[in-house]
Design a protein around this motif. Structure first.
Motif, PDB file in Angstrom:
ATOM      1  N   UNK A   1     -31.653  64.349  90.490  1.00 18.49           N
ATOM      2  CA  UNK A   1     -31.257  62.985  90.831  1.00 18.49           C
ATOM      3  C   UNK A   1     -29.938  62.653  90.137  1.00 18.49           C
ATOM      4  N   UNK A   2     -29.062  61.984  90.863  1.00 16.16           N
ATOM      5  CA  UNK A   2     -27.828  61.449  90.293  1.00 16.16           C
ATOM      6  C   UNK A   2     -27.394  60.256  91.137  1.00 16.16           C
TER       7      UNK A   2
ATOM      8  N   UNK B   1     -28.496  72.653  86.772  1.00 16.06           N
ATOM      9  CA  UNK B   1     -27.484  71.605  86.733  1.00 16.06           C
ATOM     10  C   UNK B   1     -27.785  70.581  87.819  1.00 16.06           C
ATOM     11  N   UNK B   2     -27.027  69.475  87.789  1.00 18.70           N
ATOM     12  CA  UNK B   2     -27.119  68.460  88.844  1.00 18.70           C
ATOM     13  C   UNK B   2     -25.923  68.580  89.785  1.00 18.70           C
ATOM     14  N   UNK B   3     -25.364  69.789  89.853  1.00 20.12           N
ATOM     15  CA  UNK B   3     -24.167  69.995  90.668  1.00 20.12           C
ATOM     16  C   UNK B   3     -24.426  69.716  92.141  1.00 20.12           C
TER      17      UNK B   3
ATOM     18  N   UNK C   1     -31.952  68.871  80.850  1.00 17.28           N
ATOM     19  CA  UNK C   1     -30.635  68.238  80.782  1.00 17.28           C
ATOM     20  C   UNK C   1     -29.631  69.137  81.495  1.00 17.28           C
ATOM     21  N   UNK C   2     -28.777  68.549  82.307  1.00 20.31           N
ATOM     22  CA  UNK C   2     -27.824  69.315  83.107  1.00 20.31           C
ATOM     23  C   UNK C   2     -27.032  70.266  82.224  1.00 20.31           C
ATOM     24  N   UNK C   3     -27.085  71.565  82.511  1.00 17.22           N
ATOM     25  CA  UNK C   3     -26.398  72.571  81.696  1.00 17.22           C
ATOM     26  C   UNK C   3     -24.892  72.399  81.737  1.00 17.22           C
ATOM     27  N   UNK C   4     -24.356  71.964  82.852  1.00 19.75           N
ATOM     28  CA  UNK C   4     -22.913  71.766  82.954  1.00 19.75           C
ATOM     29  C   UNK C   4     -22.452  70.641  82.036  1.00 19.75           C
TER      30      UNK C   4
ATOM     31  N   UNK D   1     -21.802  63.744  96.610  1.00 18.93           N
ATOM     32  CA  UNK D   1     -20.936  62.571  96.505  1.00 18.93           C
ATOM     33  C   UNK D   1     -19.635  62.762  97.271  1.00 18.93           C
ATOM     34  N   UNK D   2     -19.154  64.002  97.356  1.00 17.79           N
ATOM     35  CA  UNK D   2     -17.938  64.250  98.128  1.00 17.79           C
ATOM     36  C   UNK D   2     -18.169  63.970  99.611  1.00 17.79           C
ATOM     37  N   UNK D   3     -19.363  64.317 100.111  1.00 15.89           N
ATOM     38  CA  UNK D   3     -19.701  63.987 101.491  1.00 15.89           C
ATOM     39  C   UNK D   3     -19.804  62.476 101.675  1.00 15.89           C
ATOM     40  N   UNK D   4     -20.326  61.803 100.660  1.00 13.60           N
ATOM     41  CA  UNK D   4     -20.474  60.352 100.734  1.00 13.60           C
ATOM     42  C   UNK D   4     -19.113  59.674 100.896  1.00 13.60           C
TER      43      UNK D   4
END
Length: 599
Positions: free
Chosen positions: A365-366, A536-538, A468-471, A544-547
């Motif tokens: 989720x983000x 990750x949450x990548x 937690x997101x590794x990135x 978001x780029x599509x959004x």
């Protein structure tokens, strides 16, 4: 003025004497004695009738049945009855030696039509049970089923598995708001297969894979499913056809051919419109322009412009555009929204089906703001599948991170986020008991140990491990590390990393040595769990780029349903391109009240 004696004499009737009455009774009894016994009228054959005469009589009766059941016109029926009468005027000697001409009435022939055509089925307890027939049904079988009524056994009905659900006789009727009891003549129950089905759809529906054609056994919310099916346009059309057959008002061949031709035309139209919709959605292109009317000038938008361009080379769309104004063309904004919704829901159903088939799944989720300053929550589900070949042998392990679209976040507190996530999982029919991982960034509202979103979800499902997101972690580590050492240029030698990844090790056991999985079930489960946990949450951030491409400055007034549908089709474009267009058209015709025939 008449005297009383005169009036009384005028009203006096002449009475019959006793001798006259006895004479009339004797004459009536002698006349009745000469009549044949009533049993002689029900004898199929007598001792004096030859086998040839018996065959002629049966052939004539069968011809009469066929003429009645096939819905002939009044003139044809009259001619058929006349021919039958000429054939059936065979002499049948009775016990008294008298000749009686056999002449069956139309109502009696119709009543015994099923027995003539289905001698073996009429002896069954429920002769119209769909399990007694094989596809495709013949015309005679349909006539027999309609004439003998729906299969509605009185019960009792068996339970479904370990649940207490079972079919109920109360489903066969419904009380109206005024208290009237209305019978459901279409609802049938097969005692052989323990399934409910729709008789009109089974007999006349073109979609032979529909649930109410094959049978519905799941008793969960069966009453709601019955009510939804009653309102479906396809069911109502099949019920109308059944009533026409029952009343011997079958559609003529010419009219049926015209209906089929029109339905085929509109299916071809929808085929092209759906493909145009998919192309625009997967390419992140806008649909609408300044003008919505093709006949007017100006910018019509990408959707109508492509339709107009294809119409120059396609006679189907050319005929569509030539239809006069104010008639159905399936080119409106409302139709675009309907198709986008059906297409996106079809993609989402496939994703949820694959996720529920997997042993475990995780959620990623983000959130971000769109061009309209609305907080959008991106839903991504991660699961692992073992792909097999034609021989059902495992060939590859695939890790899926698939999007389920966007949701509006109205409450940005921990409780609000938790409620939004849980409601989304419930609406998508994802089993919380299979949840094994949660992937978020490091925001305090999300990652809080005591009252964060991850803690609240772990309270409901303790096995849902927070990752937690590794990135983000790596970014924080690098920032801290570089700030604590003096600035200098680092030189490193590139070395080949020969260590295998966890996925490669898992494939060694689950693919190359799949026979050992049964010997090491815990190791197999550990690999599946490890590969299911998010890293990750990548994937959410990539959505978001599509959004931004879909809801930009010029399209900021787009509705949330349209935005989520277009985003899902764009992100999961590979799945969208593999959709069965004909099935989409069937869903379009089944779920929506259409103005044009599609079946």
């Amino acid at each position: 003025m008449e005297t009383p004696s005169t009036s009384h004499s005028s009203l006096t009737r002449k009475q019959m004497s006793g001798a006259q009455k006895r004479g009339l009774k004797k004459a009536r009894l002698e006349k009745e004695a000469k009549l044949p016994k009533i049993t002689s009228f029900f004898m199929k054959t007598s001792q004096g009738m030859s086998l040839e005469e018996d065959k002629v009589t049966q052939t004539a009766e069968t011809a009469t049945v066929s003429a009645i059941c096939h819905g002939s016109s009044p003139v044809e029926q009259e001619q058929g009855e006349h021919a039958t009468d000429m054939t059936t005027q065979q002499s049948i000697p009775t016990e008294q030696g008298e000749d009686i001409q056999t002449r069956g009435r139309e109502g009696e022939t119709r009543e015994h039509a099923g027995k003539e055509l289905n001698v073996d089925l009429i002896s069954k307890t429920f002769p119209t049970d769909k399990e007694l027939y094989s596809e495709p049904l013949s015309t005679d079988e349909k006539i027999f089923i309609i004439s003998n009524g729906p299969c509605q056994p009185p019960g009792p009905f068996p339970q479904h598995g370990q649940s207490n659900r079972r079919f109920s006789k109360t489903y066969d009727s419904e009380l109206s708001k005024s208290g009237l009891k209305l019978q459901r003549k279409w609802l049938c129950y097969s005692p052989t297969s323990d399934q409910a089905y729709c008789q009109p759809c089974w007999l006349f529906s073109q979609d032979r894979e529909g649930g109410w054609v094959r049978g519905v056994r799941d008793g969960h919310n069966l009453k709601g499913k019955i009510e939804v099916h009653e309102g479906a346009v396809g069911h109502q059309e099949c019920s109308t056809v059944l009533d026409h057959w029952r009343l011997n008002k079958t559609v003529s061949a010419e009219a049926e051919a015209a209906i089929r031709k029109e339905a085929n035309f509109w299916r071809q139209v929808l085929d092209r419109i759906i493909n145009v919709t998919l192309t625009l959605a997967t390419s992140n292109l806008a649909f609408r322009g300044h003008r919505e009317d093709v006949s007017s000038g100006g910018n019509h938008g990408n959707f109508l412009s492509i339709i107009t361009l294809i119409a120059k080379y396609d006679p189907v769309l050319q005929e569509l555009l030539n239809i006069p104004e104010r008639q159905t063309k399936y080119l409106s904004l409302a139709l675009q929204n309907e198709l986008i919704d059906i297409l996106s829901e079809s993609v989402k159903e496939e994703i949820i089906k694959d996720a529920n088939t997997a042993a475990f799944f995780s959620v990623i989720i983000d959130t971000t703001q769109d061009a309209g300053k609305t907080d959008q929550l991106s839903q991504v589900v991660r699961f692992v599948s073992v792909e097999t070949n034609e021989k059902d042998q495992p060939v590859e392990i695939k890790i899926h991170e698939t999007s389920l679209g966007f949701l509006v976040v109205e409450d940005q507190s921990a409780s609000g986020f938790t409620e939004t996530i849980l409601n989304a999982m419930e609406s998508n029919k994802l089993d919380l008991l299979k949840l094994r991982g949660q992937g978020y960034d490091g925001a305090a509202t999300i990652s809080g140990v005591y009252s964060g979103v991850q803690a609240r979800i772990q309270a409901l499902q303790p096995k849902a491990t927070y990752v937690h997101c590794a990135a983000h972690n790596l970014n924080l580590v690098l920032n801290d590390a570089m700030s604590s050492i003096p600035e200098k240029r680092l030189k490193t030698n590139k070395q080949t990393n020969k260590q295998k990844t966890i996925k490669e090790v898992a494939e060694l056991l689950m693919i190359d040595n799949c026979g050992l999985c049964i010997s090491y079930p815990d190791i197999y489960t550990a690999y599946m769990l490890f590969l299911t946990l998010p890293v990750t949450v990548a994937s959410s951030e990539r959505s978001f780029s599509k959004l931004k491409l879909i809801k930009n400055y010029t399209r900021s007034s787009m509705s949330q349903e349209r935005l989520s549908g277009l985003a899902l089709l764009s992100i999961e474009n590979e799945r969208a391109k593999k959709l069965d267009i004909q099935k989409i058209i069937d869903n379009f015709a089944e779920l929506k009240a259409r103005k044009k025939p599609l079946n």
